[in-house]
Design an enzyme around this catalytic site. Structure first.
Site, short mmCIF file in Angstrom:
data_model
loop_
_atom_site.label_atom_id
_atom_site.label_comp_id
_atom_site.label_asym_id
_atom_site.label_seq_id
_atom_site.Cartn_x
_atom_site.Cartn_y
_atom_site.Cartn_z
N VAL A 72 0.86 -1.18 0.00
CA VAL A 72 0.00 0.00 0.00
C VAL A 72 0.89 1.23 0.00
O VAL A 72 1.81 1.34 0.83
CB VAL A 72 -0.93 0.01 1.23
N CYS A 73 0.66 2.13 -0.94
CA CYS A 73 1.39 3.39 -1.01
C CYS A 73 2.90 3.12 -1.06
O CYS A 73 3.36 2.33 -1.88
CB CYS A 73 0.99 4.28 0.16
N VAL A 74 3.68 3.72 -0.16
CA VAL A 74 5.13 3.58 -0.23
C VAL A 74 5.62 2.24 0.33
O VAL A 74 6.83 2.01 0.42
CB VAL A 74 5.85 4.74 0.48
#
Length: 327
Positions: A113-115
């Protein structure tokens, strides 16, 4: 139904929404199917001590990494740090990387998720694969992991059994895609309605926003970007822009490529699409009026730019994201 263990990795400074978003989607799924889903979501960390998230909220893990059994889906959130110049970078803890590498070995699928994509890359799980991450750390991911094919545009990407998501709220899109993978699009659509969100933003839909780009490293280009924003309905020719900062047209093109990684024409089109997006979301203006106000002049030109940049049409975009629209 056999149990499907979904493990969400916890560590200090993790982004809170990365952790709480996916479980909410999995929980709402139970309302939409008869019988058990088979999903069991647990939070795993190095120890049973509470974890302090980026929002300052503390979370207690359900079990330690060492206690995790056979994993169906491993979800890896991310964390960032911001320096004094407001530059954002992903945080990658070696201990977390080692735990993820171990847990991923027997998992049916792995999702970041995301970074969190930076952790997957450090664990060797993205080698030779297409992957996305939040736009603010995409260059960092590409620089530190040249073996990864980084695409900063899509909301999420699936490459074999590895899924990567973009920004924070894209965790919902990514999790809905995981649900659709297991239970089909119709069920995922019902879950999306529970969330009062548009399903399924196409995985390839752009997360790009000109207004969110990092400022350039030179004052003259930053001034020029502001000039473009103020005169978005004008012609904005290369000659006009070059005259603004007193350089030749050839030198202007070279500066744009160095500073912003694109040609002046490509940047201007992106800026115009961004303004058009905002007007489609917040006004009832006709497409012709929006096209003129953004410098596209014709609806056809506006539509072609939207297809290139966002892989959708202006009308489709307005239907999905119009402020106050009901899903």
């Amino acid at each position: 139904m056999a149990e499907r263990l979904i493990v969400i990795v916890l560590f200090d400074r993790v982004d809170l929404l990365d952790v709480t978003g996916p479980p909410e989607v999995f929980a709402l799924l139970q309302r939409e199917v008869e019988g058990p889903t088979g999903y069991r979501v647990v939070l795993a960390a190095e120890s049973m001590a509470s974890v302090t998230t980026s929002a300052g909220v503390r979370i207690l893990p359900d079990l330690t990494f060492a206690e995790v059994g056979r994993v169906d889906t491993l979800v890896v959130p991310g964390a960032v740090e911001v320096d004094g110049a407001r530059r954002v970078s992903a945080v990658v803890d070696p201990g977390v990387v080692a735990a993820v590498a171990t847990l991923a070995r027997g998992a049916r699928r792995v999702a970041s998720v995301c970074v969190g994509a930076h952790i997957l890359a450090a664990a060797g799980l993205l080698e030779g694969k297409r992957a996305t991450t939040h736009w603010s750390t995409a260059q960092q991911l590409a620089s530190e992991h040249p073996e990864v094919i980084v695409d900063a545009d899509p909301i999420y990407i699936r490459d074999e059994n590895v899924w990567t998501g973009a920004g924070l709220t894209a965790c919902l899109d990514l999790t809905l895609a995981l649900v659709a993978d297991d239970f089909g699009d119709e069920v995922a659509l019902r879950v999306a309605r529970q969330l009062v969100m548009y399903l399924k933003r196409p995985s390839g839909q752009s997360q790009f926003s000109v207004s969110l780009e990092p400022v350039s490293t030179t004052r003259r280009i930053e001034d020029l970007r502001q000039y473009i924003a103020r005169n978005i309905a004008g012609s904005l020719t290369v000659g006009e822009l070059a005259a603004q900062i007193h350089v030749s047209e050839r030198q202007l093109t070279r500066i744009f490529r160095t500073e912003l990684g694109c040609t002046p024409a490509a940047y201007i089109e992106s800026a115009r699409v961004e303004v058009a997006r905002q007007r489609l979301e917040a006004s009832d203006d006709t497409l012709q009026k929006i096209a003129a106000a953004c410098g596209f002049n014709t609806i056809d030109t506006l539509a072609r730019a939207f297809r290139r940049k966002l892989d959708t049409t202006p009308n489709e975009y307005r239907q999905r994201f119009r402020i106050g629209a009901v899903s």
